[in-house]
Motif scaffolding. Structure first.
Motif, short mmCIF file in Angstrom:
data_model
loop_
_atom_site.label_atom_id
_atom_site.label_comp_id
_atom_site.label_asym_id
_atom_site.label_seq_id
_atom_site.Cartn_x
_atom_site.Cartn_y
_atom_site.Cartn_z
N ALA A 73 0.84 -1.20 0.00
CA ALA A 73 0.00 0.00 0.00
C ALA A 73 0.88 1.25 0.00
CB ALA A 73 -0.90 -0.01 1.23
N ALA A 74 1.91 1.26 0.84
CA ALA A 74 2.79 2.44 0.93
C ALA A 74 3.45 2.71 -0.42
CB ALA A 74 3.86 2.20 2.00
N GLY A 75 3.94 1.64 -1.08
CA GLY A 75 4.60 1.80 -2.38
C GLY A 75 3.64 2.32 -3.43
N ALA A 76 2.45 1.71 -3.51
CA ALA A 76 1.49 2.10 -4.55
C ALA A 76 0.97 3.51 -4.32
CB ALA A 76 0.33 1.10 -4.57
N LEU A 77 0.67 3.83 -3.05
CA LEU A 77 0.09 5.15 -2.75
C LEU A 77 1.13 6.26 -2.92
CD1 LEU A 77 -2.12 4.11 0.29
CD2 LEU A 77 -2.90 4.77 -2.00
N ALA A 78 2.41 5.94 -2.71
CA ALA A 78 3.46 6.94 -2.97
C ALA A 78 3.64 7.10 -4.48
CB ALA A 78 4.77 6.50 -2.32
N ARG A 79 3.58 5.99 -5.20
CA ARG A 79 3.80 6.02 -6.65
C ARG A 79 2.77 6.90 -7.37
NH1 ARG A 79 7.97 4.28 -9.95
NH2 ARG A 79 7.33 5.14 -11.94
N VAL A 80 1.52 6.80 -6.91
CA VAL A 80 0.49 7.60 -7.61
C VAL A 80 0.73 9.10 -7.44
CG1 VAL A 80 -1.28 5.79 -7.49
CG2 VAL A 80 -1.19 7.51 -5.68
N GLU A 81 1.42 9.46 -6.37
CA GLU A 81 1.76 10.88 -6.20
C GLU A 81 2.79 11.31 -7.24
OE1 GLU A 81 -0.05 12.55 -4.20
OE2 GLU A 81 -0.98 10.80 -3.27
N TYR A 82 3.76 10.43 -7.51
CA TYR A 82 4.78 10.72 -8.53
C TYR A 82 4.15 10.76 -9.92
CZ TYR A 82 8.66 10.13 -5.26
OH TYR A 82 9.53 10.29 -4.23
N ASP A 83 3.17 9.87 -10.12
CA ASP A 83 2.55 9.77 -11.45
C ASP A 83 1.52 10.87 -11.68
OD1 ASP A 83 4.12 7.59 -11.84
OD2 ASP A 83 2.55 6.10 -11.48
N GLY A 84 1.27 11.70 -10.68
CA GLY A 84 0.33 12.81 -10.83
C GLY A 84 -1.11 12.37 -10.95
N VAL A 85 -1.44 11.22 -10.38
CA VAL A 85 -2.83 10.74 -10.42
C VAL A 85 -3.71 11.72 -9.63
CG1 VAL A 85 -4.35 8.87 -9.64
CG2 VAL A 85 -2.14 8.33 -10.69
N ALA A 86 -4.90 11.99 -10.14
CA ALA A 86 -5.79 12.95 -9.48
C ALA A 86 -6.10 12.49 -8.05
CB ALA A 86 -7.08 13.07 -10.28
N GLU A 87 -6.23 13.45 -7.13
CA GLU A 87 -6.41 13.10 -5.71
C GLU A 87 -7.63 12.22 -5.44
OE1 GLU A 87 -5.75 15.81 -2.59
OE2 GLU A 87 -4.10 16.82 -3.61
N PRO A 88 -8.81 12.49 -6.07
CA PRO A 88 -9.95 11.59 -5.80
C PRO A 88 -9.66 10.14 -6.20
CG PRO A 88 -10.69 13.61 -6.85
CD PRO A 88 -9.19 13.63 -6.90
N GLN A 89 -8.92 10.00 -7.31
CA GLN A 89 -8.60 8.65 -7.78
C GLN A 89 -7.59 7.98 -6.81
OE1 GLN A 89 -7.22 8.58 -11.85
NE2 GLN A 89 -7.39 6.35 -11.98
N ALA A 90 -6.63 8.77 -6.31
CA ALA A 90 -5.66 8.23 -5.35
C ALA A 90 -6.38 7.79 -4.07
CB ALA A 90 -4.61 9.29 -5.02
N ASP A 91 -7.38 8.57 -3.68
CA ASP A 91 -8.13 8.21 -2.47
C ASP A 91 -8.97 6.96 -2.69
OD1 ASP A 91 -8.62 8.81 0.24
OD2 ASP A 91 -10.65 9.44 -0.30
N ARG A 92 -9.52 6.83 -3.92
CA ARG A 92 -10.29 5.61 -4.23
C ARG A 92 -9.38 4.39 -4.17
NH1 ARG A 92 -13.18 8.70 -7.94
NH2 ARG A 92 -11.95 8.02 -9.73
N LEU A 93 -8.14 4.55 -4.66
CA LEU A 93 -7.19 3.43 -4.61
C LEU A 93 -6.92 3.05 -3.15
CD1 LEU A 93 -5.05 1.51 -5.88
CD2 LEU A 93 -3.40 3.38 -5.63
N ARG A 94 -6.72 4.05 -2.30
CA ARG A 94 -6.46 3.79 -0.88
C ARG A 94 -7.60 2.97 -0.27
NH1 ARG A 94 -8.12 5.77 3.89
NH2 ARG A 94 -9.50 7.25 2.90
N ARG A 95 -8.83 3.41 -0.54
CA ARG A 95 -9.98 2.71 0.05
C ARG A 95 -10.15 1.31 -0.55
NH1 ARG A 95 -14.38 5.97 -1.29
NH2 ARG A 95 -13.17 7.77 -1.93
N ALA A 96 -9.84 1.21 -1.85
CA ALA A 96 -10.01 -0.09 -2.52
C ALA A 96 -8.99 -1.12 -2.04
CB ALA A 96 -9.89 0.10 -4.03
N LEU A 97 -7.85 -0.66 -1.54
CA LEU A 97 -6.80 -1.60 -1.12
C LEU A 97 -7.10 -2.26 0.23
CD1 LEU A 97 -3.47 0.23 -2.11
CD2 LEU A 97 -4.37 -1.92 -3.05
N ILE A 98 -7.94 -1.61 1.04
CA ILE A 98 -8.14 -2.08 2.42
C ILE A 98 -8.61 -3.54 2.47
CG2 ILE A 98 -9.53 -1.75 4.52
CD1 ILE A 98 -9.44 1.28 3.94
#
Lengths: 246, 222
Positions: free
Chosen positions: A70-95
């Motif tokens: 989770a830490a790796g993927a959620l950090a990566r999306v910040e580098y990739d410039g993924v939109a914040e709502p999408q990054a948050d959806r990823l966070r919730r989807a990983l749980i």
């Protein structure tokens, strides 16, 4: 980035230090991913640095060994410039997946399997050999899973679900579902005979009766009775009986 | 004071913190914690016996999610300290009794630490919700200190209980054998319950049955 990855990996070893009922392991995952975020353009001054930490430090739960993913993927999306709502959806989807896959793979698979192998080696060879085999066997997979998870999460970013659904994970789940109960089954009679080797015939019969009574109590009569409570109930009674039986 | 008191205390704290907070490399499993504690207390055989017996109790539960589970690391240390130097299996029953009491206290101690962590998080909500990395680090590391404190207190309590039981538990030879017999019987019952729960129904249950059969054949033929 290598230094950040190493720091993040080390931090995943204490990811549950602040486990709490409000945010569960969220704070720990934010703490683990922080070194990865330092490499963002502008470092800590980058707006996404604090925004990502804020997001992840909220509620999050996962198997501790897969929090690196989770830490790796959620950090990566910040580098990739993924939109914040999408990054948050990823966070919730990983749980859900990171919790259930980790629980089945490790807690219900590899841990009981390794314990059983350790117990079998302890009986067949020696107890120190059993301890060493258990620790080595268990931690090869444990530490390997932590490393693979962090690297896979960092590599895949938003597509991390594909890594989790990979062939290796499925094979591990299938193997654990069969090998764990089988090895525990092999270990039980061996350990029973080892523990009772210094007892006489009547004590062995007594232990078998106590065992059957305990099984009946824990499986049929009071299924909610935990092992430690059952043990305290039986041993407390035995201590009183032993005290009176002078 | 038990032989090797400070080493036992240190080992108990490491084993206690391994449960959740640091590493989870399983040095806190009773098989490991008990065997090493036996070596530290000067009676490797007693530590091994306590570790193997308690490991059967630990097979009862899988530490999933926020499940409540006993802390068998410091428990195994207290158990080994109770049994050390007692001849044969006479120390096993009292040692397992002490260990289960410590494990039970440890289960509640973990809840206390988790509630304290929740309070800390609420007190620092502003910093955490601003994504302040310093605040995250401080709250996180305070949680680790709390767990270290819990492990210290639990191990000290365990070693004190071990000393009390060794000195004052009024068991005759027959009584000690009775308690030891019940300890092994209860451990087997708990392990069998855990194994049945682990295997659920269907194919996994068949694998468990095959394993028990193979183990029984191994015992008979060895």
């Amino acid at each position: 980035m290598t230094r950040g990855m190493l720091a993040a990996w080390v931090r995943t070893l204490i990811v549950q230090a602040s486990w709490n009922y409000d945010r569960m392991v969220g704070l720990g995952v934010a703490y683990a991913m922080e070194p990865l975020l330092r490499g963002l353009p502008g470092g800590r001054a980058n707006d996404r640095y604090a925004a990502a930490l804020k997001r992840v430090a909220g509620f999050f739960n996962a198997h501790p060994y897969l929090t690196g993913m989770a830490a790796g993927a959620l950090a990566r999306v910040e580098y990739d410039g993924v939109a914040e709502p999408q990054a948050d959806r990823l966070r919730r989807a990983l749980i859900g997946p990171l919790g259930s896959v980790g629980d089945q793979l490790i807690w219900a698979g590899w841990l009981p399997l390794s314990v059983a192998v350790g117990l079998i080696v302890a009986v067949v060879a020696s107890v120190p050999a059993g301890v060493v085999s258990f620790l080595v066997l268990y931690n090869v997979v444990h530490l390997g899973l932590r490393s693979w998870g962090l690297a896979a999460g960092w590599r895949a970013g938003i597509g991390v679900a594909g890594e989790l659904a990979g062939r290796m994970v499925h094979a591990g789940l299938r193997f654990g579902a069969a090998a764990a109960p089988f090895s525990v089954g092999v270990a039980l009679p061996l350990v029973a005979s080892w523990l009772l080797r210094e007892f006489g015939g009547s004590e062995r019969l007594g232990a078998a009766i106590v065992g059957m009574l305990g099984l009946l109590l824990a499986r049929v009569l009071v299924p909610t009775l935990s092992g430690v409570r059952l043990g305290l109930l039986f041993l407390g009674t035995a201590v009183v009986a032993g005290w009176l039986w002078q | 004071m038990t032989d090797g008191f400070w080493w036992l205390l240190l080992w108990g704290v490491l084993a206690g913190m391994d449960l959740v907070t640091v590493g989870q490399v399983m040095v806190g499993r009773p098989l490991v914690a008990g065997t090493v504690a036996g070596l530290l207390a000067g009676d490797a055989a007693a530590g091994a016996m306590v570790g193997m017996t308690l490991e059967l109790f630990a097979l009862d539960l899988l530490p999933m999610g926020g499940a409540r589970y006993p802390d068998y690391g410091p428990a195994a240390v207290a158990g080994a300290a109770t049994a050390a130097g007692v001849p044969g299996v006479l120390g096993l029953g009292p040692a397992i009794f002490v260990a289960l009491a410590v494990g039970y206290l440890g289960e509640h101690g973990v809840q206390v630490v988790r509630r304290a962590n929740s309070s800390d998080v609420r007190r620092n909500r502003a910093g955490l919700d601003a994504g302040d990395s310093g605040c995250i680090r401080r709250v996180h590391l305070r949680g680790m200190l709390r767990d270290a404190g819990r492990a210290v207190v639990l191990t000290l309590l365990g070693l004190a209980l071990a000393a009390v039981v060794r000195r004052w538990l009024p068991l005759s030879l027959r009584g000690a054998v009775l308690v030891g017999t019940v300890a092994v019987g209860a451990a087997l019952a708990v392990a069998a319950t855990g194994a049945l729960r682990l295997s659920g129904r269907g194919t996994a249950r068949a694998w468990l049955a095959a394993g028990v059969l193979a183990g029984a054949v191994w015992v008979v033929t060895r």
